[in-house]
Design a protein around this motif. Structure first.
Motif, PDB file in Angstrom:
ATOM      1  N   ASN A 159       4.028 -11.368 -13.956  1.00 25.01           N
ATOM      2  CA  ASN A 159       3.279 -10.231 -14.459  1.00 25.01           C
ATOM      3  C   ASN A 159       4.164  -9.403 -15.367  1.00 25.01           C
ATOM      4  OD1 ASN A 159       1.800  -7.936 -14.895  1.00 25.01           O
ATOM      5  ND2 ASN A 159       0.985  -7.876 -12.813  1.00 25.01           N
ATOM      6  N   SER A 214       3.516  -7.325 -17.677  1.00 20.94           N
ATOM      7  CA  SER A 214       3.137  -5.943 -17.937  1.00 20.94           C
ATOM      8  C   SER A 214       3.781  -4.989 -16.943  1.00 20.94           C
ATOM      9  CB  SER A 214       1.608  -5.812 -17.877  1.00 20.94           C
ATOM     10  OG  SER A 214       1.000  -6.601 -18.864  1.00 20.94           O
ATOM     11  N   LEU A 220      -1.019 -10.899 -14.936  1.00 23.97           N
ATOM     12  CA  LEU A 220      -1.901 -10.929 -16.096  1.00 23.97           C
ATOM     13  C   LEU A 220      -1.459 -11.967 -17.113  1.00 23.97           C
ATOM     14  CD1 LEU A 220      -2.392  -7.089 -16.622  1.00 23.97           C
ATOM     15  CD2 LEU A 220      -3.845  -8.691 -15.384  1.00 23.97           C
ATOM     16  N   THR A 221      -0.179 -12.289 -17.130  1.00 22.50           N
ATOM     17  CA  THR A 221       0.349 -13.314 -18.019  1.00 22.50           C
ATOM     18  C   THR A 221       0.785 -14.481 -17.149  1.00 22.50           C
ATOM     19  OG1 THR A 221       1.126 -11.605 -19.529  1.00 22.50           O
ATOM     20  CG2 THR A 221       2.011 -13.820 -19.833  1.00 22.50           C
ATOM     21  N   SER A 249      -9.946  -8.906 -15.368  1.00 19.55           N
ATOM     22  CA  SER A 249      -8.657  -8.683 -16.024  1.00 19.55           C
ATOM     23  C   SER A 249      -8.420  -9.672 -17.152  1.00 19.55           C
ATOM     24  CB  SER A 249      -7.516  -8.795 -15.005  1.00 19.55           C
ATOM     25  OG  SER A 249      -7.628  -7.793 -14.013  1.00 19.55           O
ATOM     26  N   ARG A 260      -5.810  -4.544 -19.008  1.00 20.46           N
ATOM     27  CA  ARG A 260      -4.441  -4.997 -19.284  1.00 20.46           C
ATOM     28  C   ARG A 260      -3.604  -3.911 -19.934  1.00 20.46           C
ATOM     29  NH1 ARG A 260      -7.491  -9.468 -20.687  1.00 20.46           N
ATOM     30  NH2 ARG A 260      -7.231  -9.124 -22.921  1.00 20.46           N
TER      31      ARG A 260
END
Length: 471
Positions: free
Chosen positions: A2, A4, A247-248, A373, A447
């Protein structure tokens, strides 16, 4: 991982305050709390994660979006428990709630209480203060902690603020302050009586300082504000720290890449519907046939996860007994257009893939957060408990999805025509263009909220600052 939350504006503090995390032993709860534990450990906190050895293994084995090495930053307390009672899902149950798992959960919690309470005393005596984060359904640990000095207790809510608020209004018969009556309309029988009995049995008075919620202002800011005014939340710290899942999704756990991801690589961008109903749902053969026909008639690309609800020990999962010949014939007919995945699937990686456009889901909040998301349109098919409310939030308030099966028709076998219709509505029709646009914008807002200056980033930072002040 993640990127972020982990890399944007957070110093990697050398925090010495230990944190004990106690999840409820069910997949949708354990997954969220393990993600959050990994976030906290990435910011320098020594995190202890306590559950049965069976459920800790399950949580680690099914974790997605983090490297294997990241798990070494958490101390897992794998508590041995006696053999669990047998649990076989009933696909022909009069409701979709996984009643077979209630005796298992009852047994697990009974055997966890004494060891976890001992762990609480051990951690609090070796270092003070201690931060305790527990699922509200594990309120016994908050009760036991109230008799020990220098423990700061927080509840981690695995459902959105809106769903909590709607339940408060429904149980108290309190009129809702919202004009949208569809959102707060009564939803009868979403929780079967056996669940209420289980809840009453394990519900303890449990003082706490604050609440952590896996949600964000981008999703439900008005409901977060309303929840803060309710009696049980007045005077409590509320931290909206979602999404807690990565999220990534670039780094994978060890092991070969799942074949469905290789299949996705060959599909056009934003062309695939992902169909999955979580870890608590068992479909009847009749319903599986209707879903299969609806997917085939829609002529849209799809990945369909077909599995039974979790049993007591997921490491002993067996081959599905459902309509094997039906699925084999179906797979031949849709070869090239769709793929059936039996058993566990890498959901986070599927949702994050550029070829995935929409998500047909039971609307457990973990799945909702992951789908929204990633900016995906949602096709909602709620089954039980919080899911009907979550589905209303998505379809009636956020308007980033469509309802596959309305709650008032929950006892009926959904016909293939409805499956076909809702898929086409999102993927083909003009209405779907707007739904997918809103879903994409919502995903971007969620995000961006995790980046420096965003609401979720600020909320997580505020929680970290708050507990760091207990030194």
């Amino acid at each position: 991982m993640n990127s972020s939350f982990q890399e944007m504006g957070f110093p990697n503090r050398d925090n010495k305050i230990p944190i004990l995390v106690v999840p409820f032993p069910a997949q949708g709860h354990m997954n969220q709390l393990l993600h959050f534990s990994l976030l906290l450990s990435s910011h320098g906190f020594p995190v202890h994660f306590a559950s049965s050895s069976i459920h800790n293994h399950q949580a680690r084995h099914r974790l997605q979006g983090w490297t294997s090495a990241s798990l070494h930053n958490i101390t897992f307390h794998d508590i041995p428990i006696p053999s669990l009672p047998p649990s076989t899902p009933n696909p022909n149950s009069i409701h979709n709630f996984p009643s077979h798992i209630i005796p298992v959960l009852d047994s697990v919690i009974h055997h966890l209480r004494s060891p976890i309470s001992s762990l609480l005393h051990s951690l609090s005596s070796s270092s003070s203060p201690l931060i305790l984060i527990h699922d509200p359904l594990m309120s016994f640990i908050g009760h036991d902690a109230s008799f020990i000095s220098f423990i700061h207790t927080f509840k981690f809510q695995c459902v959105p603020a809106f769903t909590q608020l709607a339940l408060i209004y429904e149980l108290s018969s309190k009129p809702s302050p919202q004009d949208n009556h569809i959102l707060f309309s009564p939803l009868p029988n979403s929780c079967p009586e056996e669940l209420w009995t289980f809840h009453r049995k394990h519900d303890y008075e449990s003082p706490y300082e604050g609440v952590l919620i896996n949600t964000s202002h981008a999703i439900e800011e008005p409901f977060i504000d309303l929840l803060a005014k309710e009696d049980n939340f007045v005077g409590k710290k509320i931290f909206t720290v979602g999404p807690v899942s990565p999220l990534t999704v670039t780094d994978r756990m060890s092991g070969p890449r799942h074949p469905c991801l290789e299949w996705l690589d060959r599909q056009p961008p934003k062309s695939v519907v992902y169909v999955a109903f979580g870890s608590t749902i068992t479909m009847s053969d009749g319903q599986l046939k209707e879903i299969a026909l609806g997917l085939e008639k829609s002529k849209q690309r799809f990945i369909w996860v077909v599995r039974d609800a979790d049993r007591a020990d997921v490491s002993n999962e067996t081959e599905l007994d459902v309509a094997k010949s039906l699925l084999l014939e179906f797979e031949k007919r849709v070869e090239g257009m769709g793929m059936v995945v039996r058993g566990w699937a890498p959901q986070l990686e599927i949702l994050a893939h550029g070829s995935t456009a929409a998500f047909m889901s039971h609307c457990g909040w973990n799945s909702c957060m992951e789908g929204m998301s990633m900016g995906l349109a949602m096709l909602t098919w709620p089954m039980h408990t919080d899911q009907p409310r979550n589905a209303l939030l998505i379809t009636e308030y956020l308007k980033v999805g469509v309802m596959v099966r309305e709650w008032e028709k929950r006892d009926e076998v959904l016909k293939w025509e409805k499956v076909d219709e809702t898929i086409r509505k999102v993927m083909v029709h003009e209405e779907g263009v707007e739904i997918r646009r809103r879903a994409k914008e919502l995903g971007e807002s969620i995000r961006s909220g995790t980046m420096e200056g965003g609401s979720s980033h600020e909320q997580l930072s505020a929680f970290i600052d708050y507990i760091s002040g207990f030194k």
